[in-house]
Design an enzyme around this catalytic site. Sequence first.
Site, PDB file in Angstrom:
ATOM      1  N   ASP A 139      -0.764  -5.508   9.486  1.00 47.20           N
ATOM      2  CA  ASP A 139      -1.739  -4.522   9.055  1.00 47.20           C
ATOM      3  C   ASP A 139      -2.995  -5.296   8.660  1.00 47.20           C
ATOM      4  O   ASP A 139      -2.995  -6.035   7.674  1.00 47.20           O
ATOM      5  CB  ASP A 139      -1.187  -3.736   7.857  1.00 47.20           C
ATOM      6  N   LYS A 150     -13.372  -0.899   5.951  1.00 50.06           N
ATOM      7  CA  LYS A 150     -13.948  -1.753   4.929  1.00 50.06           C
ATOM      8  C   LYS A 150     -14.946  -2.758   5.502  1.00 50.06           C
ATOM      9  O   LYS A 150     -16.067  -2.870   5.022  1.00 50.06           O
ATOM     10  CB  LYS A 150     -12.842  -2.491   4.170  1.00 50.06           C
ATOM     11  N   TRP A 193       0.865  -1.188   0.000  1.00 44.96           N
ATOM     12  CA  TRP A 193       0.000   0.000   0.000  1.00 44.96           C
ATOM     13  C   TRP A 193       0.905   1.243   0.000  1.00 44.96           C
ATOM     14  O   TRP A 193       1.829   1.333   0.807  1.00 44.96           O
ATOM     15  CB  TRP A 193      -0.890  -0.038   1.245  1.00 44.96           C
TER      16      TRP A 193
HETATM   17  N1  PLA Z   1      -3.706  -0.635   5.218  1.00 50.48           N
HETATM   18  C1  PLA Z   1      -3.974  -1.068   3.987  1.00 50.48           C
HETATM   19  C2  PLA Z   1      -3.262  -2.260   3.469  1.00 50.48           C
HETATM   20  C3  PLA Z   1      -4.929  -0.409   3.201  1.00 50.48           C
HETATM   21  O1  PLA Z   1      -5.180  -0.846   1.975  1.00 50.48           O
HETATM   22  C4  PLA Z   1      -5.587   0.727   3.716  1.00 50.48           C
HETATM   23  C5  PLA Z   1      -6.598   1.468   2.898  1.00 50.48           C
HETATM   24  C6  PLA Z   1      -5.276   1.118   5.027  1.00 50.48           C
HETATM   25  C7  PLA Z   1      -4.328   0.416   5.744  1.00 50.48           C
HETATM   26  C8  PLA Z   1      -5.885   2.306   5.699  1.00 50.48           C
HETATM   27  O2  PLA Z   1      -7.209   2.328   5.777  1.00 50.48           O
HETATM   28  P1  PLA Z   1      -7.987   3.287   6.773  1.00 50.48           P
HETATM   29  O3  PLA Z   1      -7.017   4.256   7.350  1.00 50.48           O
HETATM   30  O4  PLA Z   1      -9.006   3.948   5.937  1.00 50.48           O
HETATM   31  O5  PLA Z   1      -8.545   2.372   7.797  1.00 50.48           O
HETATM   32  N2  PLA Z   1      -6.426   1.467   1.514  1.00 50.48           N
HETATM   33  C9  PLA Z   1      -7.429   2.027   0.600  1.00 50.48           C
HETATM   34  C10 PLA Z   1      -7.736   3.490   0.888  1.00 50.48           C
HETATM   35  C11 PLA Z   1      -8.728   1.261   0.717  1.00 50.48           C
HETATM   36  C12 PLA Z   1      -6.565   4.422   0.950  1.00 50.48           C
HETATM   37  O6  PLA Z   1      -5.627   4.325   0.150  1.00 50.48           O
HETATM   38  O7  PLA Z   1      -6.606   5.282   1.858  1.00 50.48           O
HETATM   39  C13 PLA Z   1      -6.890   1.850  -0.828  1.00 50.48           C
HETATM   40  O8  PLA Z   1      -7.610   2.196  -1.771  1.00 50.48           O
HETATM   41  O9  PLA Z   1      -5.781   1.319  -0.975  1.00 50.48           O
END
Ligand code: PLA
Length: 464
Positions: free
Chosen positions: A274, A310, A193
């Site tokens: 995570d 989610k 991510w």
């Molecule tokens: N960790 C991972 C692996 C994630 O994909 C995301 C969110 C988070 C943590 C953090 O989520 P939160 O802070 O909203 O609880 N990833 C998303 C959204 C869904 C983003 O990038 O903020 C994504 O589209 O990858």
Amino acid sequence: MKTNDFSSSSSSSPSDRRIGALLRHLTAGTDADRVSSVFASPTSGGAGGSVFAHLVQAPEDAILGVTIAYNKDPSPIKLNLGVGAYRTEEGKPLVLNVVRKAEQQLINDRSRIKEYLPIVGLVEFNKLSAKLILGADSPAIRENRVTTVECLSGTGSLRVGGEFLARHYHQVDMLSLLFFFFQKTIYIPQPTWGNHPKIFTLAGLSVKTYRYYDPSTRGLNFQGLLEDLSAAPQGSIVLLHACAHNPTGVDPTLEQWEQIRKLMRSKGLMPFFDSAYQGFASGSLDTDAKPIRMFVADGGELLVAQSYAKNMGLYGERVGALSIVCKAADVAGRVESQLKLVIRPMYSNPPIHGASIVAVILRDRNLFNEWTLELKAMADRIISMRKQLFEALRARGTPGDWTHIIKQIGMFTFTGLNPAQVSYMTKEYHIYMTSDGRISMAGLSSKTVPHLADAIHAVVTKAL
Ligand code: PLA
């Protein structure tokens, strides 16, 4: 306009007088007014240049910026597969029924107040969150070895955990003992991510990567992962996606997890899980938590960042938790006291509403069961989108092996499309996705699958 007159006013405060004295000292023998106007002009009104004039326009975020571009597109056929946000078959955001019920309960309860929560957040929420991720029968919970703090969703939990580690974690190898003040290292998967490296760097950790994904097989590079973790210095921190790896949708099997666990424990590597998608990978909360529970069962220590964005659809409520599993109850108590020192200057204490919703649902057996059904329905809809997209490409005779679409799990498919192909699909088909070729399956519906399949077919049959 006269500003910053610290020089002589008898009513000025001690700090104003100190600044005034400093100014007089600095301006001795010069025209004090001229110098004070130099100090004053940037922030005063009028035609003076801005102190921020040198700033360059920062690029939009690689994921959240996709939504900004999507919103600007007037096309009626546009499709946002960028951010991982669940949509219904009608393409609408979903508020779970069980969340609506919990909110109604909260509103009906006139005894509820809006006082600050403690620094650690809603205590009942913390206990229930630890149970949800570690299991109701977890030995670590029974032995009071877990400390949990409510944080601002997954991101906030990772950030608090990162800062805690930067301040208090000591890698135990000889080299770090010698260089005690050196930064601690966290190993993150390659790819991961996009926010992970930023979160941990700003938290004060040094960030390195370990091999994870093999583009040639579109699967796990297990050999590379084991080699890189074997080569990591003793005691390094390792970030692990608990399930539904983002962006690849590729997870280790339970046998592979067991090998990872053994290797990490033998090298004293600290696991930082995570868990942003519990329940979204398999549709079962317990199945998706298995890798974490495996590490807890061996009695060792670990951190886990949980998000309810989610799995409960609480995206904007920013609800999450950081749990640290320790070896002994007294250690967990001291860890919590130090976590409070990380949190207090950051945001004082977390918000009350989202955590209250989660607590209402997790404490009530009926609501909990209802939630698991709604969660399973979301996971199943995503799985059915995988099948439909795969079939649609097969029906079009699209060149290439697309079985990874049905093999990968969780919210995303890592298509293998390159940035040029992605930008072509955005330009010609108004389909928005991140430039690494990741698509959010949760944003698709039966109605939009043909459009996406047409676009993929067009780009792979064009030489881009
Ligand atoms: N960790 C991972 C692996 C994630 O994909 C995301 C969110 C988070 C943590 C953090 O989520 P939160 O802070 O909203 O609880 N990833 C998303 C959204 C869904 C983003 O990038 O903020 C994504 O589209 O990858």
